[in-house]
Design a protein around this motif. Structure first.
Motif, short mmCIF file in Angstrom:
data_model
loop_
_atom_site.label_atom_id
_atom_site.label_comp_id
_atom_site.label_asym_id
_atom_site.label_seq_id
_atom_site.Cartn_x
_atom_site.Cartn_y
_atom_site.Cartn_z
N LEU A 1 11.04 -9.87 13.64
CA LEU A 1 10.60 -9.39 12.32
C LEU A 1 11.30 -8.10 11.91
CD1 LEU A 1 6.79 -10.19 12.63
CD2 LEU A 1 8.46 -11.35 11.17
N GLY A 2 12.26 -7.66 12.69
CA GLY A 2 13.07 -6.51 12.30
C GLY A 2 12.70 -5.19 12.95
N PHE A 3 11.76 -5.18 13.88
CA PHE A 3 11.44 -3.94 14.60
C PHE A 3 12.53 -3.67 15.62
CE2 PHE A 3 7.30 -4.89 12.94
CZ PHE A 3 6.65 -3.66 12.83
N THR A 4 12.80 -2.40 15.83
CA THR A 4 13.74 -1.99 16.87
C THR A 4 13.00 -1.11 17.87
OG1 THR A 4 14.46 -0.05 15.61
CG2 THR A 4 15.75 -2.06 15.34
N GLN B 1 0.81 -1.22 0.00
CA GLN B 1 0.00 0.00 0.00
C GLN B 1 0.85 1.27 0.00
OE1 GLN B 1 -3.13 -0.20 3.01
NE2 GLN B 1 -3.33 -2.40 2.62
N GLY B 2 2.17 1.11 -0.05
CA GLY B 2 3.05 2.26 -0.20
C GLY B 2 3.60 2.85 1.08
N TYR B 3 3.35 2.21 2.21
CA TYR B 3 3.93 2.72 3.45
C TYR B 3 5.44 2.52 3.42
CZ TYR B 3 -0.73 3.05 5.54
OH TYR B 3 -2.03 3.38 5.83
N ARG B 4 6.17 3.46 4.00
CA ARG B 4 7.64 3.39 4.07
C ARG B 4 8.15 2.75 5.35
NH1 ARG B 4 6.34 8.49 2.80
NH2 ARG B 4 7.01 9.29 4.81
N GLY B 5 7.30 2.71 6.37
CA GLY B 5 7.69 2.14 7.65
C GLY B 5 6.47 1.91 8.50
N MET B 6 6.69 1.22 9.61
CA MET B 6 5.60 0.97 10.57
C MET B 6 6.12 1.29 11.96
SD MET B 6 3.30 -2.45 11.24
CE MET B 6 2.51 -2.31 9.64
N VAL B 7 5.28 1.95 12.74
CA VAL B 7 5.62 2.29 14.11
C VAL B 7 4.54 1.77 15.04
CG1 VAL B 7 4.54 4.59 14.08
CG2 VAL B 7 6.47 4.16 15.61
N PHE B 8 4.98 1.27 16.18
CA PHE B 8 4.09 0.93 17.27
C PHE B 8 4.37 1.95 18.36
CE2 PHE B 8 4.79 -3.73 15.92
CZ PHE B 8 3.78 -3.65 14.97
N ASN B 9 3.35 2.66 18.79
CA ASN B 9 3.52 3.77 19.72
C ASN B 9 3.60 3.38 21.18
OD1 ASN B 9 3.25 5.82 17.61
ND2 ASN B 9 1.13 5.15 17.51
N ALA B 10 3.07 2.21 21.52
CA ALA B 10 3.00 1.84 22.94
C ALA B 10 2.93 0.33 23.09
CB ALA B 10 1.79 2.50 23.60
N VAL B 11 4.09 -0.33 23.08
CA VAL B 11 4.15 -1.78 23.28
C VAL B 11 4.60 -2.02 24.72
CG1 VAL B 11 5.18 -3.95 22.53
CG2 VAL B 11 4.77 -2.13 20.85
N VAL B 12 3.74 -2.64 25.49
CA VAL B 12 4.08 -2.92 26.89
C VAL B 12 5.34 -3.79 26.91
CG1 VAL B 12 3.27 -3.96 29.05
CG2 VAL B 12 1.64 -2.76 27.55
N GLU B 13 6.36 -3.35 27.64
CA GLU B 13 7.66 -4.02 27.57
C GLU B 13 7.62 -5.47 28.04
OE1 GLU B 13 10.68 -1.99 29.81
OE2 GLU B 13 9.56 -2.10 31.68
N THR B 14 6.63 -5.86 28.81
CA THR B 14 6.52 -7.25 29.27
C THR B 14 5.68 -8.11 28.32
OG1 THR B 14 4.64 -6.61 30.64
CG2 THR B 14 6.82 -6.68 31.71
N ASN B 15 5.17 -7.53 27.26
CA ASN B 15 4.35 -8.25 26.29
C ASN B 15 5.22 -9.29 25.57
OD1 ASN B 15 2.82 -9.08 24.05
ND2 ASN B 15 1.95 -7.05 23.72
N PRO B 16 4.84 -10.56 25.60
CA PRO B 16 5.62 -11.58 24.89
C PRO B 16 5.79 -11.29 23.40
CG PRO B 16 4.01 -12.62 26.33
CD PRO B 16 3.70 -11.16 26.32
N ALA B 17 4.90 -10.49 22.81
CA ALA B 17 5.00 -10.16 21.39
C ALA B 17 6.23 -9.31 21.07
CB ALA B 17 3.73 -9.45 20.92
N VAL B 18 6.87 -8.71 22.08
CA VAL B 18 8.10 -7.95 21.81
C VAL B 18 9.12 -8.84 21.10
CG1 VAL B 18 10.06 -6.74 22.87
CG2 VAL B 18 7.73 -6.26 23.66
N ARG B 19 9.20 -10.10 21.49
CA ARG B 19 10.13 -11.04 20.83
C ARG B 19 9.74 -11.22 19.35
NH1 ARG B 19 9.17 -13.58 25.60
NH2 ARG B 19 7.81 -15.13 24.65
#
Length: 160
Positions: free
Chosen positions: A131-134, A108-126
């Motif tokens: 997948l290349g997020f920093t 769809q032409g997006y250049r990047g993706m940002v997550f604004n608020a990922v709880v640091e204890t969320n297992p999805a951080v792994r």
């Protein structure tokens, strides 16, 4: 697993795990007492593009949305939200949804993706880091976790 764009009549399949996940208070910044009507609006309303993952029986076991994170000249940066039915966790649904939505965002032409608020204890951080997020930054003690007390919220980014 089939991943497809959601239809309005998918909401009854999403709501039970949406409600369960948000009410647990461990991973989302939405009010734990969000009504079904408000939840539907938060998850399904335009300009969001919503996707669902179905199991072999056609049951909705996960959902995600894709939306511009900003407007105007910064509208090329996407944001997304992901939820998997806790009863179906650990079976690759989250990864499959993430890969699908990242592919859709790029198409769809997006250049990047940002997550604004990922709880640091969320297992999805792994998952996100695999997948290349920093993690760009962490807001310390920004989230009142029911088991861990005050924890940070990550801002995460991936170029597409």
């Amino acid at each position: 697993m089939l991943i497809r764009e959601a239809a309005a009549d998918d909401w009854p399949g999403i709501w039970p795990f949406w409600h369960r996940t948000v009410a647990a208070g461990e991973t989302y910044t939405w009010d734990q007492d969000t009504t079904e009507e408000a939840a539907r609006s938060l998850w399904m309303d335009p300009p969001k593009r919503v996707y669902v993952a179905e199991d072999a029986d056609g049951a909705v076991v996960g959902s995600a949305y894709l939306v511009p994170n900003y407007g105007g000249p910064a509208a090329g940066i996407a944001n997304a939200g992901f939820m998997v039915d806790p009863d179906h966790a650990g079976r690759g649904t989250g990864r499959a949804l993430a890969e699908h939505v990242l592919s859709e965002a790029k198409a769809q032409g997006y250049r990047g993706m940002v997550f604004n608020a990922v709880v640091e204890t969320n297992p999805a951080v792994r998952l996100w880091t695999s997948l290349g997020f920093t993690v760009l930054a962490t807001v310390p003690q920004a989230y009142e976790h029911p088991r861990h007390g005050l924890v940070g919220l990550h801002v995460m980014y991936k170029a597409l």
